[in-house]
Enzyme design. Structure first.
Site: not given
Length: 480
Positions: A87, A162, A186
């Site tokens: 990420k 996210s 997320s």
């Protein structure tokens, strides 16, 4: 070896555990596996924008090192030769880490985040970084550096966030494993929107050495994969104690090894079709209507009930705002106008919060945890809770965030995520597993919540659900 195209993903569509077994047995080399995934990325990533920074040269070096070790009769570790991406919030030494912000568009850190370090040390092959919203704020993956990441089941819809780029990479069979992080949902929201598995572990289960607040209990890092078995496998590499984290869980990651099958007869599950009275889109209600029956068929005693989480919104908003003020306040003062409006608002909420208001939120947080513990106590209480992961199905990419559900309007950009953020406040482990689809083919997730620090048990129930439903087998209609 051909990676496949469209729904025919070939080797890239196999579970990570099967890929690992093939690598160990010499049925495929790390170089061949990497080549198949790079071909797959070239085919489908341009339409989706899941991976935003590529490191093919680094990947080739690590794949070669894996093959050379195998030739010597050695293994680099649990993730030997498996392609992964990180990420874009996670620091990666020598590789650009933008956090989705123009302020960091050219930032190249000199250290790895612990979650990255552990994958590297376990022999994983890093191919790049996955997209995220600006500083990970909001459950819709877009930012001014890389743009929008699109849902592979409908490119006109959001993939959530996210950890949106990670979820899309998995759903599109671009990669077998991806890390993510979770504050308000997320790891869980994008998993639900993309028909994959996202696990929010207990705080400290996957330690962090780069957290904005080392003691903060609501932000965690964790695994995403296409199957529950792959999540358990991945956790064996990600989890485990580290003295550099003051909240590090001391339990060995070996707790996640072994078969996940379990006798679920008479296990009590609290089910709520609306996560304790929240507004839920009719399409989500319809897709999850059979949850009690499926759980009952697995042997569970399903009761429609929910703990008192009425203080959760105040606690979450206050503690989130405080964290954002701590982490981003100085940047906002130095670079006014360089943050998206919702993020700037959230930071300013923390900076202007009276200390008495924050103290009250902390007090209520302690009381909420006590109520949750009583609700899920071993003495006759519930072992699990179940509810829809999200209150809405994937929404249009042009919409920044939902402002209304079932006639209920919201004041902030995170109010629509309460089915996940309420659970965040409990600090209990939670997972999102595929629960079905809306009438127009959009994925819907089921959130399963376990007792305090009982992470493995959540995976056991999730595995049973997955085996009974097999929603994971429905692939997105990809180009190619």
């Amino acid at each position: 070896m051909n990676s496949g195209s469209g729904n025919e993903a070939g080797i890239c569509g196999l579970p990570a555990t099967q890929m690992a077994a093939m690598l160990a047995g010499g049925e495929i080399s790390a170089r061949e596996l990497l080549a198949a995934h790079l071909e797959r990325i070239e085919q489908v990533n341009p339409a989706l924008n899941a991976i935003v920074t590529f490191t093919p040269e680094l990947a080739a070096e690590r794949a070669a090192a894996a093959d050379e070790a195998h030739a010597r009769g050695e293994s680099l570790g649990l993730l030997h030769g498996l392609p992964v991406a990180h990420k874009d919030l996670a620091l990666t030494a020598g590789v650009r880490t933008t956090m989705g912000s123009p302020l960091f568009a050219d930032f190249v850190p000199d250290i790895d985040a612990l979650v990255v370090e552990r994958q590297r040390e376990a022999g994983a092959v890093m191919v790049g970084k996955t997209n995220t919203p600006e500083f990970g704020a909001g459950s819709h993956t877009f930012n001014p550096v890389f743009g929008i990441t699109r849902n592979p089941y409908d490119v006109g819809k959001t993939c959530g966030g996210s950890s949106g780029g990670a979820a899309v990479a998995l759903a599109a069979r671009i990669l077998p494993l991806c890390d993510g992080s979770d504050l308000g949902g997320s790891l869980r929201n994008p998993a639900a929107f993309c028909n994959i598995v996202g696990f929010r572990p207990s705080p400290g289960r996957v330690p962090s050495t780069t957290a904005m607040d080392a003691w903060f209990p609501l932000a965690v890092e964790g695994p995403m994969a296409r199957t529950v078995g792959d999540v358990a496998f991945f956790l064996q590499a990600l989890a485990g104690p580290d003295d550099r984290s003051p909240v590090s869980n001391q339990e060995s990651p070996d707790v996640f090894a072994g078969a996940l099958e379990r006798d679920l007869r008479d296990v009590r599950v609290a089910w709520s079709p609306d996560a304790g009275g929240l507004p839920v889109d009719p399409a989500v209600r319809a897709a999850t209507a059979n949850v009690p029956d499926v759980l009952a068929d697995l042997g569970c005693e399903v009761v429609e009930a929910w703990p008192d989480l009425s203080d959760a919104p105040q606690v979450f908003q206050a503690r989130r705002a405080w964290l954002f003020a701590l982490g981003f306040g100085p940047l906002l003062s130095q670079h006014p106008g360089q943050f998206k409006e919702t993020l700037a608002w959230n930071i300013e909420q923390g900076l202007s919060m009276p200390i008495g208001e924050y103290a009250d939120a902390c007090r209520r947080h302690t009381q909420l945890f006590a109520r949750m513990d009583e609700f899920m106590s071993a003495g006759g209480g519930f072992e699990f809770m179940a509810c829809p992961t999200t209150q809405v199905p994937p929404f249009d990419v042009e919409v920044e965030y939902p402002t209304e559900i079932e006639g209920v309007t919201f004041d902030t950009y995170i109010d629509w995520m309460r089915s996940c953020s309420d659970i965040t406040v409990t600090t209990h482990p939670a997972i999102s597993v595929p629960a079905g689809f809306t009438a127009d083919g959009l994925p819907v997730g089921l959130q399963l919540v376990g007792r305090h620090r009982a992470d493995r048990s959540v995976l056991e129930l999730a595995h049973a659900w997955e085996s009974a439903t097999r929603h994971i087998d429905r692939l997105p209609p990809l180009p190619g």
